[in-house]
Design a protein around this motif. Structure first.
Motif, PDB file in Angstrom:
ATOM      1  N   CYS A   1       0.844  -1.201   0.000  1.00 43.84           N
ATOM      2  CA  CYS A   1       0.000   0.000   0.000  1.00 43.84           C
ATOM      3  C   CYS A   1       0.879   1.252   0.000  1.00 43.84           C
ATOM      4  O   CYS A   1       1.817   1.353   0.800  1.00 43.84           O
ATOM      5  CB  CYS A   1      -0.882   0.028   1.235  1.00 43.84           C
ATOM      6  SG  CYS A   1      -1.961  -1.401   1.369  1.00 43.84           S
ATOM      7  N   HIS A   2       0.531   2.187  -0.849  1.00 42.21           N
ATOM      8  CA  HIS A   2       1.293   3.443  -0.925  1.00 42.21           C
ATOM      9  C   HIS A   2       0.506   4.640  -0.425  1.00 42.21           C
ATOM     10  O   HIS A   2       1.015   5.757  -0.436  1.00 42.21           O
ATOM     11  CB  HIS A   2       1.777   3.676  -2.363  1.00 42.21           C
ATOM     12  CG  HIS A   2       2.903   2.759  -2.749  1.00 42.21           C
ATOM     13  ND1 HIS A   2       4.213   2.983  -2.420  1.00 42.21           N
ATOM     14  CD2 HIS A   2       2.893   1.569  -3.407  1.00 42.21           C
ATOM     15  CE1 HIS A   2       4.986   1.995  -2.869  1.00 42.21           C
ATOM     16  NE2 HIS A   2       4.197   1.121  -3.472  1.00 42.21           N
ATOM     17  N   SER A   3      -0.757   4.422  -0.033  1.00 39.83           N
ATOM     18  CA  SER A   3      -1.536   5.536   0.521  1.00 39.83           C
ATOM     19  C   SER A   3      -2.376   5.014   1.685  1.00 39.83           C
ATOM     20  O   SER A   3      -2.606   3.800   1.798  1.00 39.83           O
ATOM     21  CB  SER A   3      -2.473   6.106  -0.539  1.00 39.83           C
ATOM     22  OG  SER A   3      -3.486   5.154  -0.832  1.00 39.83           O
ATOM     23  N   PHE A   4      -2.855   5.955   2.514  1.00 40.03           N
ATOM     24  CA  PHE A   4      -3.667   5.539   3.657  1.00 40.03           C
ATOM     25  C   PHE A   4      -4.994   4.931   3.186  1.00 40.03           C
ATOM     26  O   PHE A   4      -5.545   4.025   3.820  1.00 40.03           O
ATOM     27  CB  PHE A   4      -3.916   6.734   4.591  1.00 40.03           C
ATOM     28  CG  PHE A   4      -4.614   6.333   5.861  1.00 40.03           C
ATOM     29  CD1 PHE A   4      -3.985   5.486   6.779  1.00 40.03           C
ATOM     30  CD2 PHE A   4      -5.893   6.792   6.151  1.00 40.03           C
ATOM     31  CE1 PHE A   4      -4.635   5.099   7.955  1.00 40.03           C
ATOM     32  CE2 PHE A   4      -6.540   6.408   7.327  1.00 40.03           C
ATOM     33  CZ  PHE A   4      -5.911   5.557   8.223  1.00 40.03           C
ATOM     34  N   GLU A   5      -5.448   5.412   2.044  1.00 42.77           N
ATOM     35  CA  GLU A   5      -6.696   4.874   1.484  1.00 42.77           C
ATOM     36  C   GLU A   5      -6.529   3.388   1.125  1.00 42.77           C
ATOM     37  O   GLU A   5      -7.358   2.546   1.488  1.00 42.77           O
ATOM     38  CB  GLU A   5      -7.022   5.675   0.224  1.00 42.77           C
ATOM     39  CG  GLU A   5      -8.470   5.729  -0.083  1.00 42.77           C
ATOM     40  CD  GLU A   5      -8.713   6.521  -1.364  1.00 42.77           C
ATOM     41  OE1 GLU A   5      -7.725   6.955  -2.011  1.00 42.77           O
ATOM     42  OE2 GLU A   5      -9.880   6.684  -1.704  1.00 42.77           O
TER      43      GLU A   5
ATOM     44  N   GLY B   1      13.714   8.071  -2.921  1.00 46.76           N
ATOM     45  CA  GLY B   1      12.573   8.928  -3.272  1.00 46.76           C
ATOM     46  C   GLY B   1      11.224   8.294  -2.955  1.00 46.76           C
ATOM     47  O   GLY B   1      10.193   8.951  -3.093  1.00 46.76           O
ATOM     48  N   THR B   2      11.210   7.023  -2.491  1.00 45.42           N
ATOM     49  CA  THR B   2       9.931   6.411  -2.113  1.00 45.42           C
ATOM     50  C   THR B   2       9.385   7.132  -0.880  1.00 45.42           C
ATOM     51  O   THR B   2      10.141   7.430   0.054  1.00 45.42           O
ATOM     52  CB  THR B   2      10.102   4.907  -1.797  1.00 45.42           C
ATOM     53  OG1 THR B   2      10.777   4.301  -2.892  1.00 45.42           O
ATOM     54  CG2 THR B   2       8.764   4.237  -1.571  1.00 45.42           C
ATOM     55  N   LYS B   3       8.086   7.402  -0.901  1.00 42.94           N
ATOM     56  CA  LYS B   3       7.516   8.197   0.205  1.00 42.94           C
ATOM     57  C   LYS B   3       6.744   7.331   1.188  1.00 42.94           C
ATOM     58  O   LYS B   3       6.122   6.337   0.799  1.00 42.94           O
ATOM     59  CB  LYS B   3       6.566   9.240  -0.375  1.00 42.94           C
ATOM     60  CG  LYS B   3       7.292  10.254  -1.234  1.00 42.94           C
ATOM     61  CD  LYS B   3       6.475  11.532  -1.318  1.00 42.94           C
ATOM     62  CE  LYS B   3       7.307  12.642  -1.897  1.00 42.94           C
ATOM     63  NZ  LYS B   3       7.028  12.860  -3.322  1.00 42.94           N
ATOM     64  N   CYS B   4       6.748   7.735   2.459  1.00 43.24           N
ATOM     65  CA  CYS B   4       5.962   7.071   3.496  1.00 43.24           C
ATOM     66  C   CYS B   4       4.494   7.110   3.085  1.00 43.24           C
ATOM     67  O   CYS B   4       3.993   8.157   2.664  1.00 43.24           O
ATOM     68  CB  CYS B   4       6.158   7.793   4.822  1.00 43.24           C
ATOM     69  SG  CYS B   4       5.042   7.193   6.105  1.00 43.24           S
TER      70      CYS B   4
ATOM     71  N   GLY C   1       4.081  10.976   3.833  1.00 41.36           N
ATOM     72  CA  GLY C   1       4.646  11.520   2.593  1.00 41.36           C
ATOM     73  C   GLY C   1       6.123  11.865   2.718  1.00 41.36           C
ATOM     74  O   GLY C   1       6.764  12.284   1.758  1.00 41.36           O
ATOM     75  N   LYS C   2       6.690  11.667   3.909  1.00 44.92           N
ATOM     76  CA  LYS C   2       8.129  11.935   4.086  1.00 44.92           C
ATOM     77  C   LYS C   2       8.942  10.806   3.456  1.00 44.92           C
ATOM     78  O   LYS C   2       8.407   9.719   3.221  1.00 44.92           O
ATOM     79  CB  LYS C   2       8.456  12.015   5.581  1.00 44.92           C
ATOM     80  CG  LYS C   2       7.867  13.224   6.257  1.00 44.92           C
ATOM     81  CD  LYS C   2       8.428  13.314   7.659  1.00 44.92           C
ATOM     82  CE  LYS C   2       7.634  14.343   8.476  1.00 44.92           C
ATOM     83  NZ  LYS C   2       7.823  14.160   9.901  1.00 44.92           N
ATOM     84  N   PRO C   3      10.240  11.030   3.223  1.00 41.54           N
ATOM     85  CA  PRO C   3      11.045   9.960   2.611  1.00 41.54           C
ATOM     86  C   PRO C   3      10.997   8.681   3.461  1.00 41.54           C
ATOM     87  O   PRO C   3      11.210   8.728   4.670  1.00 41.54           O
ATOM     88  CB  PRO C   3      12.463  10.538   2.597  1.00 41.54           C
ATOM     89  CG  PRO C   3      12.279  12.019   2.692  1.00 41.54           C
ATOM     90  CD  PRO C   3      11.013  12.260   3.459  1.00 41.54           C
TER      91      PRO C   3
ATOM     92  N   ALA D   1       8.357   6.076   7.093  1.00 42.21           N
ATOM     93  CA  ALA D   1       9.435   6.970   7.531  1.00 42.21           C
ATOM     94  C   ALA D   1       9.864   6.639   8.971  1.00 42.21           C
ATOM     95  O   ALA D   1      10.714   7.329   9.531  1.00 42.21           O
ATOM     96  CB  ALA D   1       9.014   8.423   7.405  1.00 42.21           C
ATOM     97  N   ASP D   2       9.265   5.613   9.556  1.00 40.46           N
ATOM     98  CA  ASP D   2       9.682   5.112  10.867  1.00 40.46           C
ATOM     99  C   ASP D   2       9.532   6.143  11.984  1.00 40.46           C
ATOM    100  O   ASP D   2      10.480   6.431  12.714  1.00 40.46           O
ATOM    101  CB  ASP D   2      11.142   4.625  10.783  1.00 40.46           C
ATOM    102  CG  ASP D   2      11.437   3.593  11.867  1.00 40.46           C
ATOM    103  OD1 ASP D   2      10.624   3.453  12.799  1.00 40.46           O
ATOM    104  OD2 ASP D   2      12.483   2.925  11.769  1.00 40.46           O
TER     105      ASP D   2
END
Ligand code: 87F
Length: 612
Positions: A535-539, A592-595, A599-601, A556-557
């Motif tokens: 999953c790449h988004s909260f949705e 460049g992958t985002k949390c 949305g942070k790295p 992003a831990d």
């Protein structure tokens, strides 16, 4: 969208990659893993991966070598860090007045020939509840009907009947042998802890305090000072580590004990999964160097993977706990995480902590190095409980009862002679002789056999009973088979039947048991992979959770984010999700992958889920 996970996915997928491609990818994965401690990368290697996907060596194949004897589940070894302090402070633990559940009468009357209910009629043995439709009730009914558990009149405590205890003995035997090969020694420390000693570790015990049970009386007298019953043994053992360790020659010190522990849980109890008294092993070790300690953390974690995957045929994900979920006393915590598709919940399988020097500083455990300088030792602790059996049962059992992987099954084959009413006595005698002969031939191969020659039960009823008990294989020997010099083998996991000539039985059965073991693991691994979504988004994350799946996300831990995600994913009928672990094997994480949330790295991949 459902994404079948690469590498976390099934064996089937993995085998699609050539060795070289897999090796290259693994290289990149290793490079993308986070660091353990301060300097050590996790050794993710092809060899390990290969090992994960091959069956154990012949010596420990089917006839899981005659086991030792002992111990059961703790909701905890598994989950110590997990739910710990914060949650437990919320409410004073209220006694849940839970009535001991009545055992469903799975007794045998119905199957008795001539008894009301009818010969050959299997009614009365089947489970009323179904795994798919009412999982909780199904599980409670199953563990009683299959004679694993009896309920007890102290809430949250269960009797482990011989069928369950024998499986614990197999797990014990497997693990005990291997830790001894690593140089660990068994020992036994007392059950009771004085208040003063327990408080040495106050900071870490604090969050768990509501679960500690105390002895306050003896006879009619009140104890001058109450004495705690061990919930874990750090405070019991470490003062003696401090006495016994003087120089580097006393190191490493590697002790294990197989015991019961008591934690007065106030969450709803479930046999094997969460009980107030449970059986476990707890390992406590001390080393001169960080490197040695960190190597052991991974060695033990690999053994925990072996218990689950190679013995119990339950797939697990190895990883590191997030800061929020780790044991408060640890430098870091590693874990094996399993997953129950029907409930959509993750479950911690076992845990291996690097304690760093946290406890050695608290308990003054020091050694003199070569230069006569005093140094604090590096410590680990690790635990596996009878919860492991509950996870295995939940993973494999079905609406007919238990389905036991051959390696943990106390009995692997039941031989049932089936004479007909008109079978001549000489044939019946020859049949019984053949049963004796086949039993001996199989036992010689190390197969655990039971013969069912009872005459007051119908074959159909016997089939049902052994299915309920989960025996991997049934061997039928009827008049036709006598004519053909053959037997019929029926698999518990798939129901498939095959006819095997007598001469081939001793070779075929062990091979088939290995196949069953491998097939059960592959099937369970496939189910888990099918329920893990990237999953790449909260949705996407919420969609996965609400579909009873786990979510693998770039992260992003950040502890605050984990807290926030937990809150935001709590719904009126479902608990919030937390990180199960930061998996050691995960897809590459390109720059460049985002949390998925902030949305942070992203720093690493995290596996999330609702959990036990
Ligand atoms: C409950 C009451 C008191 C977990 C507790 O994971 C103390 C504790 O310290 C407690 N529940 N824990 C953490 C246990 C840590 C560690 N101990 C050795 C393990 C593995 C085995």
């Amino acid at each position: 969208m459902l994404t079948r996970l690469w590498l976390l996915g099934s064996q089937r997928l993995l085998s699609a990659y050539s060795t070289t491609v897999a090796a290259k990818r693994l290289g990149s994965i290793a490079a993308s893993t986070f660091e353990l401690g301060s300097q050590h990368r996790l050794p993710v290697g092809l060899a390990e991966l290969h090992q994960r996907h091959t069956m154990a060596s012949a010596e420990e194949t089917v006839p899981v070598a005659a086991p030792a004897a002992d111990a059961a589940p703790a909701a905890e070894a598994a989950a110590p860090a997990a739910a710990a302090p914060k949650e437990k402070k919320e409410k004073a633990p209220k006694e849940k007045k839970e009535k001991p559940k009545k055992e469903p009468k799975a007794e045998q009357a119905d199957g008795k020939k001539g008894a009301a209910g009818g010969a050959g009629d299997s009614k009365g043995l089947g489970l009323k509840n179904s795994k798919k439709d009412n999982f909780g009730e199904w599980y409670s009914e199953l563990v009683v009907a299959s004679e694993l558990i009896s309920y007890y009149d102290v809430s949250g405590c269960y009797i482990l009947r011989p069928w369950a205890y024998a499986m614990w003995e197999v797990v014990q035997g497997w693990f005990d042998k291997r830790i001894k090969q690593l140089g660990v020694q068994n020992s036994y420390f007392p059950l009771f802890i004085t208040e003063d000693v327990l408080n040495t570790e106050k900071d870490h015990v604090e969050g768990f305090a509501p679960e500690v049970a105390w002895v306050t009386k003896y006879g009619n007298s009140t104890m001058e000072k109450p004495i705690a019953i061990r919930p874990t043994s750090e405070t019991v053992m470490y003062p003696y580590f401090a006495q016994w360790i003087r120089s580097h020659r006393d190191l490493p010190l590697r002790l294990n004990q197989w015991t019961n522990v008591v934690r007065w849980e106030f969450k709803y109890p479930t046999p094997f999964i969460r009980s107030r008294e449970f059986l476990w092993q707890e390992g406590h070790t001390a080393f001169a160097t960080q490197e040695e300690a960190e190597q052991e953390v991974l060695d033990i974690l690999e053994l925990y993977r072996g218990v689950y995957e190679d013995v119990l045929a339950v797939p697990v994900t190895k990883g590191k706990k997030s800061k929020k979920e780790q044991f408060a006393g640890a430098f870091y915590t590693t874990t094996v995480e399993a997953y129950i598709p029907e409930t959509g919940r993750g479950i911690q399988g076992a845990t291996s902590h690097c304690l760093g020097q946290n406890f050695s500083k608290m308990f003054s455990i020091q050694f003199e190095d070569d230069d006569r300088q005093k140094q604090y030792v590096w410590q680990n602790s690790w635990g596996l409980t009878t919860r492991s059996l509950g996870v295995m049962i939940m993973t494999h059992a079905d609406d007919k009862g238990l389905v036991l992987p051959p390696r943990v099954a106390p009995k692997q084959v039941v031989i049932i002679p089936i004479p007909k009413a008109n079978t001549p006595p000489e044939t019946v005698q020859a049949m019984m002789d053949k049963v004796t002969e086949l039993t001996a031939a199989l036992e010689k191969e190390g197969v655990r056999v039971v013969t069912d020659t009872r005459t007051n039960y119908t074959p159909g009823w016997k089939y049902n009973q052994w299915e309920l008990k989960g025996l991997p294989l049934r061997m039928e020997l009827g008049p036709k088979d006598m004519e053909n010099s053959a037997v019929v083998l029926a698999r518990r996991d798939t129901g498939a039947k095959e006819t095997v000539g007598w001469a081939d039985v001793a070779a075929r059965v062990p091979a088939l048991l290995e196949t069953i073991q491998a097939d059960m693991f592959a099937a369970a691994k496939g189910r888990t992979a099918d329920c893990t979504e990237v999953c790449h988004s909260f949705e996407e994350f919420m969609a996965a959770l609400n579909n009873k799946h786990m979510a693998l996300t770039p992260w992003a831990d950040e502890e605050e984010i984990e807290e926030e995600v937990k809150k935001k994913s709590t719904t009126p009928d479902a608990m919030g999700a937390k990180t199960l672990c930061l998996p050691f094997e995960a897809p590459p994480l390109p720059e460049g992958t985002k949390c998925f949330y902030s949305g942070k790295p992203a720093k690493n991949w995290a596996l999330w889920g609702r959990s036990y």
